[in-house]
Write an enzyme that holds these catalytic residues in place. Structure first.
Site, PDB file in Angstrom:
ATOM      1  N   ASP A   1     -73.351  -4.096 -97.503  1.00 35.55           N
ATOM      2  CA  ASP A   1     -72.158  -3.968 -98.376  1.00 35.55           C
ATOM      3  C   ASP A   1     -72.249  -2.719 -99.260  1.00 35.55           C
ATOM      4  OD1 ASP A   1     -74.201  -4.721-100.077  1.00 35.55           O
ATOM      5  OD2 ASP A   1     -73.219  -6.517-100.841  1.00 35.55           O
TER       6      ASP A   1
ATOM      7  N   CYS B   1     -96.623  13.600-101.424  1.00 36.28           N
ATOM      8  CA  CYS B   1     -95.364  13.479-100.666  1.00 36.28           C
ATOM      9  C   CYS B   1     -95.608  13.603 -99.164  1.00 36.28           C
ATOM     10  CB  CYS B   1     -94.390  14.584-101.068  1.00 36.28           C
ATOM     11  SG  CYS B   1     -93.877  14.476-102.767  1.00 36.28           S
TER      12      CYS B   1
HETATM   13  C1  BEZ Z   1     -97.565  15.344-104.851  1.00 36.65           C
HETATM   14  O1  BEZ Z   1     -96.681  15.028-104.032  1.00 36.65           O
HETATM   15  O2  BEZ Z   1     -98.721  15.470-104.496  1.00 36.65           O
HETATM   16  C2  BEZ Z   1     -97.236  15.552-106.293  1.00 36.65           C
HETATM   17  C3  BEZ Z   1     -96.008  16.065-106.647  1.00 36.65           C
HETATM   18  C4  BEZ Z   1     -95.721  16.254-107.987  1.00 36.65           C
HETATM   19  C5  BEZ Z   1     -96.663  15.911-108.956  1.00 36.65           C
HETATM   20  C6  BEZ Z   1     -97.861  15.390-108.589  1.00 36.65           C
HETATM   21  C7  BEZ Z   1     -98.177  15.192-107.247  1.00 36.65           C
END
Ligand code: BEZ
Length: 224
Positions: free
Chosen positions: A139, A46
């Protein structure tokens, strides 16, 4: 079954974000919008994704696309995590990102929008959020949905490419073929009669001959 299908209107939810409380329709205004969800704050994949999204913010803005992320933690966590994301990008570790992150600590929105990944769970066995990409048109209808499991990071170059394709369809009434890149020829949609296509695409319509004799493979240079 919760979730969103192509053509559905974006739910007009209210949420706390790192940039204050929003109502989703007001947030979108007349713009296109991208909502991308994340399993959890302070996780490696992330962090790389949000770093890349932050770097690409000017590209989304150029295309009139408002960006918003979602992760199942609090605003306070999101702001602390934002410092790590900026540091990962080699920037000052401030808590400012060029888009808000929705706080969904109780997973209410993640459930409503069909975002949970049953295979990835937190320490209490509760599913984390998958990596959803929703793109809404001006929209407020859903134009594109991509769903990745928590363990696969998205390709933001591909996301920009699909925005370009969606906008060409919306504004120029063309489709984009396999592996299309901006600048490549595009396809005349099957529902457009030849005579109208000639008028609509003054750069020309080029047909590929096929064994069936059917004249459906029609290309035109990408309209301006
Ligand atoms: C990650 O963002 O690294 C991650 C999050 C949840 C499960 C596996 C990886």
């Amino acid at each position: 079954m919760p979730g969103l299908l192509l053509g559905d209107e974006a739910p007009n939810f209210e949420a706390e974000t790192t940039q204050g409380r929003i109502r989703f329709h007001d947030f979108l205004g007349d713009s296109w919008g991208i909502l991308f969800s994340h399993p959890r704050d302070f996780t490696p994949v992330c962090t790389t994704e949000l770093g890349r999204a932050a770097k690409l913010a000017p590209e989304f803005s150029k295309r009139n696309v408002k960006m918003i992320a979602l992760s199942i933690d609090s605003v306070q966590d999101h702001l602390a995590w934002s410092k790590d994301i900026n540091a990962y990008n080699g920037e000052q570790p401030t808590q400012e990102l060029p888009f808000p992150i929705i706080a969904d600590a109780n997973r209410e929105l993640a459930v409503k929008l069909g975002m949970l990944d049953p295979d990835e769970q937190d320490k209490d066995g509760i599913p984390l959020t998958a990596r959803v990409v929703f793109i809404f048109g001006p929209d407020k209808k859903l134009k594109l949905s991509i769903l990745y499991p928590a363990t696969t990071g998205r390709n933001f170059d591909e996301i920009l490419r699909v925005v370009d394709s969606l906008q060409l369809t919306a504004y120029k009434k063309v489709a984009t073929p396999v592996d299309w890149k901006p600048g490549d020829s595009v396809m005349v949609v099957p529902t457009l009669p030849d005579e109208e296509a000639k008028k609509l695409f003054p750069k020309g319509v080029f047909m590929k001959d096929l064994p069936s004799g059917k004249k459906y493979l029609r290309y035109t240079p990408q309209p301006e």
